[in-house]
Design a protein around this motif. Structure first.
Motif, PDB file in Angstrom:
ATOM      1  N   ALA A   1      -4.271  15.130   1.810  1.00 56.11           N
ATOM      2  CA  ALA A   1      -5.466  14.399   1.236  1.00 56.11           C
ATOM      3  C   ALA A   1      -4.972  13.051   1.090  1.00 56.11           C
ATOM      4  O   ALA A   1      -5.762  11.970   1.402  1.00 56.11           O
ATOM      5  CB  ALA A   1      -6.130  15.237   0.308  1.00 56.11           C
ATOM      6  N   ALA A   2      -4.183  12.965  -0.099  1.00 56.55           N
ATOM      7  CA  ALA A   2      -3.536  11.540  -0.830  1.00 56.55           C
ATOM      8  C   ALA A   2      -3.096  10.864   0.442  1.00 56.55           C
ATOM      9  O   ALA A   2      -3.426   9.473   0.540  1.00 56.55           O
ATOM     10  CB  ALA A   2      -2.718  11.967  -1.717  1.00 56.55           C
ATOM     11  N   TRP A   3      -2.405  11.551   1.385  1.00 59.54           N
ATOM     12  CA  TRP A   3      -1.898  10.628   2.643  1.00 59.54           C
ATOM     13  C   TRP A   3      -2.870   9.986   3.295  1.00 59.54           C
ATOM     14  O   TRP A   3      -2.964   8.654   3.554  1.00 59.54           O
ATOM     15  CB  TRP A   3      -0.837  11.349   3.344  1.00 59.54           C
ATOM     16  CG  TRP A   3      -0.572  10.957   5.112  1.00 59.54           C
ATOM     17  CD1 TRP A   3      -1.522  11.253   5.960  1.00 59.54           C
ATOM     18  CD2 TRP A   3       0.485  10.241   5.294  1.00 59.54           C
ATOM     19  NE1 TRP A   3      -0.846  10.471   7.200  1.00 59.54           N
ATOM     20  CE2 TRP A   3       0.295   9.923   6.535  1.00 59.54           C
ATOM     21  CE3 TRP A   3       1.654   9.715   4.639  1.00 59.54           C
ATOM     22  CZ2 TRP A   3       1.426   9.406   7.233  1.00 59.54           C
ATOM     23  CZ3 TRP A   3       2.567   8.897   5.162  1.00 59.54           C
ATOM     24  CH2 TRP A   3       2.365   8.773   6.655  1.00 59.54           C
ATOM     25  N   SER A   4      -4.016  10.660   3.913  1.00 59.90           N
ATOM     26  CA  SER A   4      -5.290  10.566   4.680  1.00 59.90           C
ATOM     27  C   SER A   4      -5.908   9.278   3.888  1.00 59.90           C
ATOM     28  O   SER A   4      -6.290   8.163   4.379  1.00 59.90           O
ATOM     29  CB  SER A   4      -5.946  11.440   5.187  1.00 59.90           C
ATOM     30  OG  SER A   4      -4.953  12.463   5.971  1.00 59.90           O
ATOM     31  N   ILE A   5      -6.291   9.436   2.666  1.00 58.13           N
ATOM     32  CA  ILE A   5      -7.055   8.670   1.868  1.00 58.13           C
ATOM     33  C   ILE A   5      -6.342   7.173   1.608  1.00 58.13           C
ATOM     34  O   ILE A   5      -7.039   6.258   1.490  1.00 58.13           O
ATOM     35  CB  ILE A   5      -7.391   9.181   0.270  1.00 58.13           C
ATOM     36  CG1 ILE A   5      -8.460  10.564   0.611  1.00 58.13           C
ATOM     37  CG2 ILE A   5      -8.161   8.341  -0.423  1.00 58.13           C
ATOM     38  CD1 ILE A   5      -8.678  11.311  -0.594  1.00 58.13           C
ATOM     39  N   SER A   6      -5.239   7.420   1.188  1.00 56.55           N
ATOM     40  CA  SER A   6      -4.348   6.121   1.060  1.00 56.55           C
ATOM     41  C   SER A   6      -4.391   5.258   2.513  1.00 56.55           C
ATOM     42  O   SER A   6      -4.407   3.958   2.208  1.00 56.55           O
ATOM     43  CB  SER A   6      -2.965   6.398   0.607  1.00 56.55           C
ATOM     44  OG  SER A   6      -2.800   6.860  -0.720  1.00 56.55           O
ATOM     45  N   ILE A   7      -4.121   6.015   3.418  1.00 59.62           N
ATOM     46  CA  ILE A   7      -4.298   5.193   4.770  1.00 59.62           C
ATOM     47  C   ILE A   7      -5.427   4.637   5.081  1.00 59.62           C
ATOM     48  O   ILE A   7      -5.737   3.330   5.250  1.00 59.62           O
ATOM     49  CB  ILE A   7      -3.905   6.084   6.120  1.00 59.62           C
ATOM     50  CG1 ILE A   7      -2.401   6.319   6.040  1.00 59.62           C
ATOM     51  CG2 ILE A   7      -4.199   5.127   7.341  1.00 59.62           C
ATOM     52  CD1 ILE A   7      -2.013   7.341   7.108  1.00 59.62           C
ATOM     53  N   ALA A   8      -6.506   4.946   4.735  1.00 60.71           N
ATOM     54  CA  ALA A   8      -8.150   4.729   4.760  1.00 60.71           C
ATOM     55  C   ALA A   8      -8.295   3.467   3.793  1.00 60.71           C
ATOM     56  O   ALA A   8      -8.700   2.356   4.270  1.00 60.71           O
ATOM     57  CB  ALA A   8      -8.983   5.877   4.536  1.00 60.71           C
ATOM     58  N   VAL A   9      -7.702   3.400   2.759  1.00 62.01           N
ATOM     59  CA  VAL A   9      -7.758   2.439   1.548  1.00 62.01           C
ATOM     60  C   VAL A   9      -6.990   1.198   1.983  1.00 62.01           C
ATOM     61  O   VAL A   9      -7.537   0.281   2.021  1.00 62.01           O
ATOM     62  CB  VAL A   9      -7.278   2.871   0.359  1.00 62.01           C
ATOM     63  CG1 VAL A   9      -7.329   1.848  -0.582  1.00 62.01           C
ATOM     64  CG2 VAL A   9      -8.278   4.081  -0.262  1.00 62.01           C
ATOM     65  N   GLY A  10      -5.756   1.704   2.739  1.00 67.95           N
ATOM     66  CA  GLY A  10      -4.934   0.586   3.207  1.00 67.95           C
ATOM     67  C   GLY A  10      -5.590  -0.161   4.403  1.00 67.95           C
ATOM     68  O   GLY A  10      -5.674  -1.348   4.591  1.00 67.95           O
TER      69      GLY A  10
END
Length: 461
Positions: free
Chosen positions: A404-413
């Motif tokens: 989840a943290a991986w996917s959210i961070s990519i979206a934020v990026g």
């Protein structure tokens, strides 16, 4: 050693007295470590590199990858529900060796049965059910395997013993992967004239994995057999419901009298998920952001696992000298630093990933191994299987964090950089993994380490 870390749950009735005759580092240790070497055939080759790729290929239909996720999620749920009570029942019966043998042989049987999965949609669910079942039996076997750690080590050798086993697991998996990849999968015509027709290269690989697991599991199953002459009754057999009542009572008792162990279970669950995320998404990052070819990803994976294995064996000495908490803290801090370098210097290309990616790999194994020895030092004698079952359960309970943290961070990026394609912001995903590691580190810092006075590691004077 604090009073809170030593005055906890009393040992099970009839618990085996500490054995002053345990060797400090002899054949039983190497026999135990070889199980890790052999079981890597299922954990690494089948689940990670070969069969999971095969079962999600086009031959098995358009929804194979989604169904794989559901099958493994179901297996994870069953492990979370039943790992503590299977460990508890092995503790009560005093038959850890027996249950290690049973579950290991089931892993061998499942591995061999995967040969039956032909590349066709009609075989999809046979393959998924077998793979999920193998994962369940593997985790149950691991609970009993981990619970044996205190039986073959002392307070002064447990770090080296754990590091040896974990390191052999990394290296054994890669050795077998290289054997089957270059001997069966990569060549147009492999050993014994085997080709890829009808998936035969992968299917024969499953038979090789079964034999590999069997051969390298035999030493521990023969050497560390349950000794009926020294075993005393641990209470009557109880049903599933009563086992859960006992489990909940034990967890409640831990919370009231030994919150230090509970805090460690929570902290380790978080940072272990971050550690798993490093390897889970490392290959994805190498290919997507740093331009590695498929072959390059495999080469990097081999190098990373070898580095992790050797480092884990070496850091086991530090575990015994400075304690597991310092090893874990040092490893997590170094990983966070290396991960930030991967993020900040991503424009540097493959050289940056080779340098700092391998540095990350150096510290993954030591942190995992030291986490196991940290908990082993906190367990009252006679409860090893049950507590290591809780260890498996807590790990499963938070296994969504790193993905989840991986996917959210990519979206934020993507939002921060203004790119329209999330793939262009993929390198931001590393920040999510690092956040999980950081949270686990912060949760670990207040946890006290030490060896319980009623641990099996405490030797009689």
């Amino acid at each position: 050693m604090t009073s809170e870390s030593t005055a906890s749950t009393t040992p099970a009735a009839g618990a085996r007295p500490p054995s002053g005759g345990r060797p400090r580092f002899g054949w039983p240790v190497y026999a135990w470590g070889l199980w890790d070497w052999g079981s890597a055939a299922f954990n690494a080759v089948i689940t990670t590199f070969v069969f999971s790729v095969y079962i999600t290929s086009d031959s098995f239909g358009p929804d194979a990858d989604t169904n794989l996720g559901w099958a493994l999620a179901g297996a994870g749920l069953l492990v979370a529900l039943f790992a503590p009570i299977t460990g508890q029942r092995a503790d009560r019966s005093g038959r850890r060796g027996f249950w290690l043998a049973v579950n290991t042989m089931l892993v061998v049987a499942v591995s061999a049965a995967l040969f039956l999965v032909e590349p066709s949609e009609e075989y999809l669910w046979l393959g998924l059910v077998l793979l999920a079942s193998g994962n369940i039996f593997f985790e149950f076997a691991s609970v009993n395997y981990n619970a044996m750690l205190n039986e073959i080590s002392t307070a002064s050798t447990i770090g080296r013993v754990s590091g040896l086993g974990w390191g052999l697991g990394y290296i054994g998996g890669i050795v077998l992967l290289l054997v089957v990849y270059f001997g069966l999968i990569s060549p147009d015509v492999g050993l014994f004239g085997i080709t890829s027709e009808n998936g035969m290269d992968v299917r024969v690989t499953m038979l090789v994995c079964a034999v590999w697991t069997l051969v390298f599991s035999l030493p521990v199953l023969i050497t560390l057999r349950d000794d009926k002459a020294q075993r005393t009754p641990r209470g009557p057999r109880v049903g599933i419901v009563a086992s859960y009542r006992h489990l909940f009572a034990m967890v409640g008792d831990l919370w009231r009298t030994d919150r230090n162990t509970v805090r460690f279970l929570l902290a380790s669950a978080v940072f272990r998920d971050g550690l798993a995320g490093v390897f889970t998404f490392g290959g994805v990052l190498a290919a997507g952001t740093f331009g590695f070819s498929a072959g390059g990803v495999i080469i990097f994976g081999v190098a990373a696992n070898v580095v992790a294995g050797l480092a884990t064996i070496g850091f086991g000495v530090l575990d015994d000298r400075i304690g597991p908490k310092r090893v874990i803290v040092f490893s997590l801090v170094c990983m966070i630093g290396a991960g930030l370098a991967v993020f900040a210097l991503n424009a540097g290309g493959s050289t940056i990933f080779w340098t700092f990616g391998l540095l990350l790999a150096v510290f993954v194994g030591p942190a995992q191994s030291a986490s196991r020895t940290f908990l082993a030092r906190l367990i009252p004698e006679g409860h090893e299987g049950q507590v290591f079952g809780l260890y498996a359960t807590t790990g499963r309970a938070v296994s969504f964090l790193a993905p989840a943290a991986w996917s959210i961070s990519i979206a934020v990026g993507a939002a921060v950089t203004g790119v329209t394609d999330n793939d262009d912001a993929q390198y931001w995903g590393i920040l999510g993994i690092l956040l999980v590691l950081l949270v686990g580190l912060l949760l670990l810092l207040p946890v006290r380490s030490g060896v319980r006075e009623d641990s099996a590691l405490v030797q009689p004077s």
